[in-house]
Design a protein around this motif. Structure first.
Motif, PDB file in Angstrom:
ATOM      1  N   THR A   8     100.998  38.823 -69.804  1.00 11.44           N
ATOM      2  CA  THR A   8     101.593  37.594 -69.265  1.00 11.44           C
ATOM      3  C   THR A   8     100.621  36.760 -68.452  1.00 11.44           C
ATOM      4  N   GLY A   9      99.504  37.347 -68.033  1.00 13.93           N
ATOM      5  CA  GLY A   9      98.544  36.611 -67.227  1.00 13.93           C
ATOM      6  C   GLY A   9      98.945  36.496 -65.769  1.00 13.93           C
ATOM      7  N   ALA A  10      99.893  37.319 -65.325  1.00 14.61           N
ATOM      8  CA  ALA A  10     100.347  37.277 -63.933  1.00 14.61           C
ATOM      9  C   ALA A  10      99.184  37.627 -63.007  1.00 14.61           C
ATOM     10  N   GLU A  11      98.991  36.811 -61.986  1.00 13.44           N
ATOM     11  CA  GLU A  11      97.908  36.984 -61.017  1.00 13.44           C
ATOM     12  C   GLU A  11      98.501  36.979 -59.612  1.00 13.44           C
ATOM     13  N   PRO A  12      97.708  37.367 -58.620  1.00  9.87           N
ATOM     14  CA  PRO A  12      98.216  37.297 -57.250  1.00  9.87           C
ATOM     15  C   PRO A  12      98.488  35.857 -56.831  1.00  9.87           C
ATOM     16  N   GLY A  13      99.530  35.715 -56.032  1.00  5.23           N
ATOM     17  CA  GLY A  13      99.815  34.435 -55.411  1.00  5.23           C
ATOM     18  C   GLY A  13      99.383  34.512 -53.958  1.00  5.23           C
ATOM     19  N   PHE A  14      99.115  33.384 -53.347  1.00  5.08           N
ATOM     20  CA  PHE A  14      98.648  33.371 -51.969  1.00  5.08           C
ATOM     21  C   PHE A  14      99.583  32.533 -51.128  1.00  5.08           C
ATOM     22  N   GLY A  15      99.736  32.933 -49.890  1.00  7.14           N
ATOM     23  CA  GLY A  15     100.606  32.217 -48.979  1.00  7.14           C
ATOM     24  C   GLY A  15     100.356  32.667 -47.560  1.00  7.14           C
ATOM     25  N   ASN A  16     101.372  32.524 -46.729  1.00  8.45           N
ATOM     26  CA  ASN A  16     101.255  32.893 -45.329  1.00  8.45           C
ATOM     27  C   ASN A  16     102.331  33.888 -44.950  1.00  8.45           C
ATOM     28  N   ALA A  17     101.942  34.864 -44.123  1.00  7.43           N
ATOM     29  CA  ALA A  17     102.916  35.726 -43.470  1.00  7.43           C
ATOM     30  C   ALA A  17     103.301  35.025 -42.182  1.00  7.43           C
ATOM     31  N   ILE A  18     104.595  34.894 -41.934  1.00  6.16           N
ATOM     32  CA  ILE A  18     105.045  34.181 -40.745  1.00  6.16           C
ATOM     33  C   ILE A  18     105.720  35.184 -39.819  1.00  6.16           C
ATOM     34  N   SER A  19     105.179  35.329 -38.618  1.00  3.14           N
ATOM     35  CA  SER A  19     105.697  36.301 -37.661  1.00  3.14           C
ATOM     36  C   SER A  19     106.935  35.753 -36.960  1.00  3.14           C
ATOM     37  N   HIS A  20     107.509  36.599 -36.117  1.00  4.42           N
ATOM     38  CA  HIS A  20     108.693  36.189 -35.366  1.00  4.42           C
ATOM     39  C   HIS A  20     108.391  34.992 -34.468  1.00  4.42           C
ATOM     40  N   SER A  21     107.158  34.948 -33.934  1.00  4.28           N
ATOM     41  CA  SER A  21     106.783  33.816 -33.085  1.00  4.28           C
ATOM     42  C   SER A  21     106.320  32.613 -33.903  1.00  4.28           C
ATOM     43  N   HIS A  22     106.400  32.740 -35.216  1.00  5.04           N
ATOM     44  CA  HIS A  22     106.078  31.686 -36.181  1.00  5.04           C
ATOM     45  C   HIS A  22     104.581  31.418 -36.313  1.00  5.04           C
ATOM     46  N   ARG A  23     103.755  32.401 -35.962  1.00  2.00           N
ATOM     47  CA  ARG A  23     102.317  32.288 -36.230  1.00  2.00           C
ATOM     48  C   ARG A  23     102.103  32.607 -37.695  1.00  2.00           C
ATOM     49  N   ARG A  24     101.155  31.931 -38.320  1.00  2.00           N
ATOM     50  CA  ARG A  24     100.906  32.118 -39.749  1.00  2.00           C
ATOM     51  C   ARG A  24      99.557  32.778 -39.980  1.00  2.00           C
ATOM     52  N   THR A  25      99.566  33.808 -40.820  1.00  5.53           N
ATOM     53  CA  THR A  25      98.327  34.480 -41.204  1.00  5.53           C
ATOM     54  C   THR A  25      98.304  34.584 -42.724  1.00  5.53           C
ATOM     55  N   PRO A  26      97.132  34.465 -43.326  1.00  3.42           N
ATOM     56  CA  PRO A  26      97.046  34.500 -44.782  1.00  3.42           C
ATOM     57  C   PRO A  26      97.478  35.848 -45.350  1.00  3.42           C
ATOM     58  N   ARG A  27      98.144  35.821 -46.482  1.00  4.08           N
ATOM     59  CA  ARG A  27      98.528  37.047 -47.165  1.00  4.08           C
ATOM     60  C   ARG A  27      98.484  36.824 -48.672  1.00  4.08           C
ATOM     61  N   ARG A  28      98.693  37.905 -49.395  1.00  5.68           N
ATOM     62  CA  ARG A  28      98.576  37.890 -50.847  1.00  5.68           C
ATOM     63  C   ARG A  28      99.827  38.514 -51.455  1.00  5.68           C
ATOM     64  N   PHE A  29     100.381  37.900 -52.483  1.00  3.14           N
ATOM     65  CA  PHE A  29     101.539  38.419 -53.190  1.00  3.14           C
ATOM     66  C   PHE A  29     101.047  38.981 -54.523  1.00  3.14           C
ATOM     67  N   ASP A  30     100.914  40.311 -54.604  1.00  4.00           N
ATOM     68  CA  ASP A  30     100.399  40.942 -55.819  1.00  4.00           C
ATOM     69  C   ASP A  30     101.529  41.241 -56.801  1.00  4.00           C
ATOM     70  N   PRO A  31     101.300  41.030 -58.105  1.00  5.06           N
ATOM     71  CA  PRO A  31     102.284  41.459 -59.095  1.00  5.06           C
ATOM     72  C   PRO A  31     102.283  42.981 -59.197  1.00  5.06           C
ATOM     73  N   ASN A  32     103.369  43.541 -59.693  1.00  2.00           N
ATOM     74  CA  ASN A  32     103.500  44.993 -59.822  1.00  2.00           C
ATOM     75  C   ASN A  32     102.748  45.426 -61.084  1.00  2.00           C
ATOM     76  N   ILE A  33     101.471  45.746 -60.932  1.00  6.35           N
ATOM     77  CA  ILE A  33     100.584  46.073 -62.049  1.00  6.35           C
ATOM     78  C   ILE A  33     100.545  47.583 -62.262  1.00  6.35           C
ATOM     79  N   GLN A  34     100.710  47.999 -63.509  1.00  7.06           N
ATOM     80  CA  GLN A  34     100.677  49.410 -63.885  1.00  7.06           C
ATOM     81  C   GLN A  34      99.739  49.583 -65.079  1.00  7.06           C
ATOM     82  N   HIS A  35      99.157  50.769 -65.208  1.00  2.00           N
ATOM     83  CA  HIS A  35      98.387  51.113 -66.402  1.00  2.00           C
ATOM     84  C   HIS A  35      99.312  51.882 -67.329  1.00  2.00           C
ATOM     85  N   LYS A  36      99.374  51.478 -68.585  1.00  2.00           N
ATOM     86  CA  LYS A  36     100.273  52.128 -69.531  1.00  2.00           C
ATOM     87  C   LYS A  36      99.521  52.351 -70.830  1.00  2.00           C
ATOM     88  N   ARG A  37      99.718  53.528 -71.408  1.00  2.00           N
ATOM     89  CA  ARG A  37      99.051  53.862 -72.661  1.00  2.00           C
ATOM     90  C   ARG A  37     100.070  53.814 -73.791  1.00  2.00           C
TER      91      ARG A  37
END
Length: 78
Positions: A8-37
């Motif tokens: 499918t070509g699914a790749e990580p997405g990027f965004g921000n983690a937002i804390s309770h105090s609303h501070r933003r830090t960079p984070r990554r949204f990884d797809p659920n990748i598995q190796h299958k034979r």
């Protein structure tokens, strides 16, 4: 391991983690990748694919031959 789906070509997405105090830090949204034979009967060999779980369900639906054809059409190596 690359977080990239061969079918499918699914790749990580990027965004921000937002804390309770609303501070933003960079984070990554990884797809659920598995190796299958899978057994590829037309070539008489096994192939090891790196797939997302959504793509594994797609392979179960359309079959491994059609999935390999789609991967090769995208320019991927099997």
């Amino acid at each position: 391991m690359s977080a990239h789906c061969q079918l499918t070509g699914a790749e990580p997405g990027f965004g921000n983690a937002i804390s309770h105090s609303h501070r933003r830090t960079p984070r990554r949204f990884d797809p659920n990748i598995q190796h299958k034979r899978y057994r590829l009967p037309s070539e008489g060999r096994n192939v090891r694919l790196t797939l997302s779980v959504r793509a594994i369900r797609t392979v179960d639906s359309i079959g491994i031959e059609a999935a390999v054809a789609r991967i090769r059409a995208r320019g991927g190596k099997v």
